[in-house]
Design a protein around this motif. Sequence first.
Motif, short mmCIF file in Angstrom:
data_model
loop_
_atom_site.label_atom_id
_atom_site.label_comp_id
_atom_site.label_asym_id
_atom_site.label_seq_id
_atom_site.Cartn_x
_atom_site.Cartn_y
_atom_site.Cartn_z
N THR A 184 -55.84 90.20 8.52
CA THR A 184 -55.25 91.49 8.15
C THR A 184 -53.78 91.55 8.56
O THR A 184 -52.93 92.02 7.80
N LEU A 239 -51.73 89.48 6.11
CA LEU A 239 -51.62 90.16 4.81
C LEU A 239 -50.61 91.31 4.90
O LEU A 239 -49.80 91.51 3.99
N ILE A 249 -49.03 92.04 1.21
CA ILE A 249 -49.93 91.67 0.12
C ILE A 249 -50.99 92.76 -0.03
O ILE A 249 -51.66 93.13 0.93
N HIS A 264 -47.34 87.82 -2.38
CA HIS A 264 -48.56 87.22 -2.92
C HIS A 264 -48.27 85.96 -3.74
O HIS A 264 -49.03 84.98 -3.69
#
Length: 457
Positions: A274, A277, A282, A317
Motif C-alpha cells: 500500500t 502504491l 497508483i 502506473h
Amino acid sequence: MTQRPRLAIVSTYDELCGIAGYTRALEQQLRDSMAVQVFDLDQYLLRSNHHRVQQLGDAHIQEIASRLSDFDSVNLQLEHGTLGRTVPQILRRLRMLARAAPALSVTFHTILDEAVPPMGQVWQQAARLKLGAATAAALDGLRSWTLAHGVYAELRRQQRRKPVHVITHTRRDMRLLRDVHRLADVHHHPLSFVPPETAAAIRAAATRDAFPMMKRLPPGAKLIGTFGFLSPYKGFETAVQALRYLPEDHHLLVFGGIHPQAIARNQPRDRYITQLLQEGHIGQSVIDTLREGSASTSLALDGSAAQLLARHPQDLHDRLHFMGVLDDAQFMTAMALCDTVVLPYLEVGQSSSGPIAMAVEMGCRVIASRTRAFLQFARYHPGRVEFFDIGNFAELARRIEAGPPPPAEPRGPVHDTASNAALYLRVSLPPGMLPPEAAVAEAEPLSAAPQRAETVG
C-alpha cells in the motif's frame, strides 16, 4: 576407490528465502569435491505457535541430529529464526545439532549484536513518554543479546571438544566474533552465488521474452531493477521517489513479493505494498491526495470535479511495474536485463545481502544505499558498487541518469564461487584431505589488516 568426504548442510532449502537460495548455490559449488547432503529445516514445524507442533519441531531437529554422525563434517547455515520463534527454542535446537556434529562449521547470516538498540535510544523514547516503544525496544534488545550470547557460549564450549569453525560475510563481523566473543577459528567471505562462466551464459541468453510483462515495454526503455522480498527495510519507496525525477523512458521494475512468513491473515493488502502504491500515486486521484494531506480538508466540487476525480497526474502506473516472486534462474536473468540494479535498503544491522552479491557477479551496474553491510561488501569488490545516502532520492535519480563511472582497474584477490568453495573445503576437511586448490589460504584482501594470522576465503 576412495570414498569422497561427506558434508551435511543444515539449512532451509525448499523455502523461498535468501538462506535457501544460498544453500542451493553452495551445494553446487561443493558437489565436485564432496558428497553433500542438505537437511532441510521444516519451517512449518519449527515456526509454529502450537504446543504440539513445537514438540514435533524438537523431534524434527533430533532426527536430523541423530544422522549427523554419518558425516565427516557438518555446516549449519545459521539464521536464528529458522530454528524457532523463542530464545529457548532456538538455543535448545542449536545445542542438539552442535553436540551431534563430529566437526562443525557455522555460517552466520545475521550478527545479533547489531540488533541491540543503544540504551540512550531507549531512554530517549521513555523521556518522550513513548513508553510502549521504549519497552518494546528494550525487550527486543534483551532478546537479541540473550540469544546471541547463548549461541556464542555454546560454540565456545564445543570448540574445546572438537573442531568448530565460524564463517561470517564481512571482515568486521569476523573480528567481532574472534576478538570480542572469543571464538577460536573465524573466517570471512562475502556471499557468492554465480560462477563467472554461468553469469556470462545467462547474460548472453537473456531476452525480455522471458518475462511477459516486459514485452509491453518500449524497446528503448531503460530498466531499473530492485530485487528482494517486499519489506519496509528494503527502502524501495526511495527508488519510486527517484523515478519521478527521471526521464519518461526510465522504468522501475520491482522483482519480489511478500515473504511467505509475513503473509497476514485477513489482510486485504500488505501495508508496505500500500505504501509503494501511494508513493507512486497508483490508483489515486487528486482528491485522494488532498484528503491524505489533511483529514479535515473540505472540498466544494464544481465543474472541475471530473479533473479532481480523474487519474492523478503523477500516477506512475505506466512506469512502475511489480514483477512478482522469481525462482533462482529467473532472478539472475532479470538482473541481466536491467540497465541498473538499485538496492536502497535502510540500515537495520543486516550483515549480508544476496541480491547485491548476485548483481555484482552478474556484471550489473549496481547502485546501493550507504549501509554498513553494503560498504563492507564493496571492499571485496572494489569499484563495483556506486553509493548514495540512505533515502536521498534526489541523489539516486541524478546518479542513475548520469550513467556508470569508468570501469575500475581490478586489484586484490578475487572473491567468487571458487574462493567461497575453497573456504568451505578448508573448514570441512582435515588438511590431509584437502585438494591442492583449497589448501592454500589467500592473502588478506582488505586494507588495515591486523598483524595476527587469520584465514580469508
